[in-house]
Write a protein that holds these residues in place. Structure first.
Motif, PDB file in Angstrom:
ATOM      1  N   ARG A  93       2.475 -22.268  76.927  1.00  0.00           N
ATOM      2  CA  ARG A  93       3.016 -23.489  76.315  1.00  0.00           C
ATOM      3  C   ARG A  93       1.889 -24.417  75.862  1.00  0.00           C
ATOM      4  NH1 ARG A  93       6.839 -28.026  78.653  1.00  0.00           N
ATOM      5  NH2 ARG A  93       6.809 -29.260  76.730  1.00  0.00           N
ATOM      6  N   VAL A  94       0.899 -24.578  76.704  1.00  0.00           N
ATOM      7  CA  VAL A  94      -0.231 -25.436  76.318  1.00  0.00           C
ATOM      8  C   VAL A  94      -0.959 -24.820  75.114  1.00  0.00           C
ATOM      9  CG1 VAL A  94      -2.457 -26.378  77.042  1.00  0.00           C
ATOM     10  CG2 VAL A  94      -0.511 -26.443  78.615  1.00  0.00           C
ATOM     11  N   ARG A  95      -1.219 -23.522  75.189  1.00  0.00           N
ATOM     12  CA  ARG A  95      -1.889 -22.874  74.058  1.00  0.00           C
ATOM     13  C   ARG A  95      -1.130 -23.101  72.757  1.00  0.00           C
ATOM     14  NH1 ARG A  95      -3.266 -16.805  76.478  1.00  0.00           N
ATOM     15  NH2 ARG A  95      -4.908 -17.421  77.935  1.00  0.00           N
ATOM     16  N   LEU A  98      -0.547 -27.130  71.770  1.00  0.00           N
ATOM     17  CA  LEU A  98      -1.776 -27.780  71.308  1.00  0.00           C
ATOM     18  C   LEU A  98      -2.438 -26.949  70.198  1.00  0.00           C
ATOM     19  CD1 LEU A  98      -3.255 -29.185  74.642  1.00  0.00           C
ATOM     20  CD2 LEU A  98      -1.858 -30.345  72.940  1.00  0.00           C
ATOM     21  N   ASP A  99      -1.738 -25.915  69.777  1.00  0.00           N
ATOM     22  CA  ASP A  99      -2.203 -25.058  68.688  1.00  0.00           C
ATOM     23  C   ASP A  99      -3.650 -24.592  68.898  1.00  0.00           C
ATOM     24  OD1 ASP A  99      -1.723 -23.609  66.408  1.00  0.00           O
ATOM     25  OD2 ASP A  99      -2.215 -25.225  65.015  1.00  0.00           O
ATOM     26  N   GLN A 100      -3.887 -24.097  70.096  1.00  0.00           N
ATOM     27  CA  GLN A 100      -5.223 -23.563  70.418  1.00  0.00           C
ATOM     28  C   GLN A 100      -5.287 -22.150  69.855  1.00  0.00           C
ATOM     29  OE1 GLN A 100      -4.826 -24.197  74.634  1.00  0.00           O
ATOM     30  NE2 GLN A 100      -5.740 -26.240  74.557  1.00  0.00           N
ATOM     31  N   TYR A 101      -5.582 -22.072  68.582  1.00  0.00           N
ATOM     32  CA  TYR A 101      -5.362 -20.806  67.875  1.00  0.00           C
ATOM     33  C   TYR A 101      -6.497 -19.798  68.028  1.00  0.00           C
ATOM     34  CZ  TYR A 101      -7.965 -23.121  64.042  1.00  0.00           C
ATOM     35  OH  TYR A 101      -8.905 -23.766  63.279  1.00  0.00           O
ATOM     36  N   ASN A 133      -4.896 -16.613  68.987  1.00  0.00           N
ATOM     37  CA  ASN A 133      -4.279 -17.067  70.237  1.00  0.00           C
ATOM     38  C   ASN A 133      -2.951 -17.777  70.041  1.00  0.00           C
ATOM     39  OD1 ASN A 133      -4.880 -17.075  73.067  1.00  0.00           O
ATOM     40  ND2 ASN A 133      -5.385 -19.244  73.004  1.00  0.00           N
ATOM     41  N   SER A 134      -2.417 -17.755  68.818  1.00  0.00           N
ATOM     42  CA  SER A 134      -1.221 -18.571  68.597  1.00  0.00           C
ATOM     43  C   SER A 134      -0.030 -17.782  68.103  1.00  0.00           C
ATOM     44  CB  SER A 134      -1.529 -19.679  67.575  1.00  0.00           C
ATOM     45  OG  SER A 134      -1.712 -19.110  66.292  1.00  0.00           O
ATOM     46  N   SER A 135      -0.206 -16.486  67.867  1.00  0.00           N
ATOM     47  CA  SER A 135       0.891 -15.788  67.197  1.00  0.00           C
ATOM     48  C   SER A 135       0.907 -14.304  67.574  1.00  0.00           C
ATOM     49  CB  SER A 135       0.740 -15.995  65.686  1.00  0.00           C
ATOM     50  OG  SER A 135       1.929 -15.660  65.037  1.00  0.00           O
ATOM     51  N   GLY A 136       1.213 -13.439  66.622  1.00  0.00           N
ATOM     52  CA  GLY A 136       1.256 -12.004  66.907  1.00  0.00           C
ATOM     53  C   GLY A 136       2.448 -11.639  67.771  1.00  0.00           C
ATOM     54  N   ASN A 268      -9.733 -21.610  75.045  1.00  0.00           N
ATOM     55  CA  ASN A 268      -8.597 -21.640  74.125  1.00  0.00           C
ATOM     56  C   ASN A 268      -8.854 -22.813  73.202  1.00  0.00           C
ATOM     57  OD1 ASN A 268      -6.529 -19.722  75.616  1.00  0.00           O
ATOM     58  ND2 ASN A 268      -7.495 -21.025  77.158  1.00  0.00           N
ATOM     59  N   LEU A 269      -9.219 -22.514  71.960  1.00  0.00           N
ATOM     60  CA  LEU A 269      -9.750 -23.576  71.113  1.00  0.00           C
ATOM     61  C   LEU A 269      -8.807 -23.983  69.993  1.00  0.00           C
ATOM     62  CD1 LEU A 269     -13.354 -22.137  70.504  1.00  0.00           C
ATOM     63  CD2 LEU A 269     -12.489 -23.335  72.518  1.00  0.00           C
TER      64      LEU A 269
END
Ligand code: IPM
Ligand code: MN
Length: 360
Positions: A93-95, A98-101, A133-136, A268-269
């Motif tokens: 949820r945080v990733r 906060l769109d840590q993509y 880190n945001s999709s797939g 996670n950036l």
């Protein structure tokens, strides 16, 4: 006036709080030496709070996190909570929110650390994985039809938009340029089977490379071959870029070849927003409260955090301090048994490294 950064601490579950205490101790020591301040707020989110209150995250959680310059996480995962609830409810949820993509995972074998790969040393194992880190496969898009019947259908979709792919590739190209090692970016995919999603990645990769990064050499490897080369010839890699699921898998392998989960750190950036740094091993619940877990992964995550804040000198010092400890010969290995055999503990290792930070 000294610079001041607001840092959110999420100690989390199991041994998370123990390692994070040392991570925080070490970055505080670095802040003191290099003349900036870390203003730390701790949040008690995790399994215990969930079992006590029935709530995974308070409503205000994400907004509170947004008010910080960075987040430092211990570990998420509790033996009494069904797998998935905390992982999805906190970490993912945080990733996502906060769109840590970018999930940045350096794979670096330090001197004094054993790798299970025969005849390979620090000169061979030093690359970075840039994991989208945001999709797939991680979006949760999918579902069941006729669940529980013999004809049940389950679908879980691998989603990528051009925008998501492009922003990840751009970060990875820039990362290769910044490292300036062999100036090579390897796309890890599966274009022979996943002929839509990785076709998009491959086209975007070459288009961007040709246009904006002609100085960066482009390579391609299927994910299965990538795992093979990571073991056989890890020195071939400089920066690897890949989708979320493949990145998850190959970075556990990466952690093993750099000496194990006890030393592997990740970030996670969101390069334009709030980023979160974590040791990538789990919460190791069976060792909770025993002060025997190695805090190095968390300390190296702290190094990444400082680097991200722009405190490059402080970050480099934390790395030197960690390496000084590893080369001191105090530990024969990174496992719990090695820490006990050396008469050390989570706290003592943190103290030693924090002390090196004032000197090296
Ligand atoms: C990781 C972890 C997470 C992931 C889990 C805990 C959801 O394995 O950070 O690599 O799959 O991303
Ligand atoms: Mn993982």
């Amino acid at each position: 006036m000294a610079k001041k950064y607001a840092i959110a601490l999420i100690p989390g579950d199991g041994t998370g709080p123990e390692v994070l205490r040392e991570g925080a101790k070490v970055i505080q020591a670095a802040a003191q030496r290099f003349g900036f301040k870390l203003d730390i707020t701790e949040y008690d989110w995790g399994g215990d709070r969930y079992l006590r209150t029935g709530e995974v995250l308070p409503e205000s959680a994400i907004d509170e996190l947004r008010m910080h310059e960075a987040i430092f996480l211990g570990a998420i995962g509790h033996p009494d909570v069904k797998p998935g609830i905390l992982e999805k409810g906190i970490l993912l949820r945080v990733r996502f929110e906060l769109d840590q993509y970018i999930n940045l995972r350096p794979v670096k074998l330090y001197p004094g650390v054993d790798t299970p790969i025969k005849d390979k040393g620090p000169e061979h194992i030093d690359f970075v994985v840039v994991r989208e880190n945001s999709s797939g496969l991680y979006t949760g898009v999918g579902g069941f039809v006729q669940k529980g019947t013999p004809h049940e259908i389950a679908v879980q979709q691998m989603i990528y938009t051009r925008h998501q792919v492009d922003r990840c590739l751009r970060y990875a190209f820039q990362c290769a340029r910044k490292r300036n090692k062999t100036n090579t970016l390897t796309l890890c995919g599966k274009t022979n089977v996943l002929t839509y999603v990785y076709d998009l990645w491959e086209r975007a990769f070459h288009e961007m490379g040709t246009k904006d990064f002609p100085d960066i050499k482009r390579e391609y490897a299927h994910v299965d071959a990538t795992t093979m080369w990571m073991v056989k010839n890890p020195e071939w890699f400089d920066v690897i870029v890949t989708g979320n699921m493949f990145g998850d898998i190959i970075t556990d392998l990466g952690a093993m070849i750099q000496g194990g989960m006890g030393i592997a750190a990740g970030g996670n950036l969101n390069p334009e927003g709030v980023s979160m740094f974590e040791p990538i091993g789990g919460s190791a619940p069976k060792y909770t409260g025993q002060n025997v877990i190695n805090p190095l992964a968390c300390i190296f995550a702290g190094q990444m955090l400082l680097d991200h804040l722009g405190e490059a000198e402080a970050a480099a010092c934390v790395e030197r301090a960690g390496v000084t400890f590893l080369q001191s010969g105090k530990l024969k290995g990174l496992a719990v048994s090695d820490i006990q055999a050396a008469g050390l503990s989570t706290t003592k290792i943190g103290d030693l490294i924090a002390d090196y930070v004032t000197k090296v």
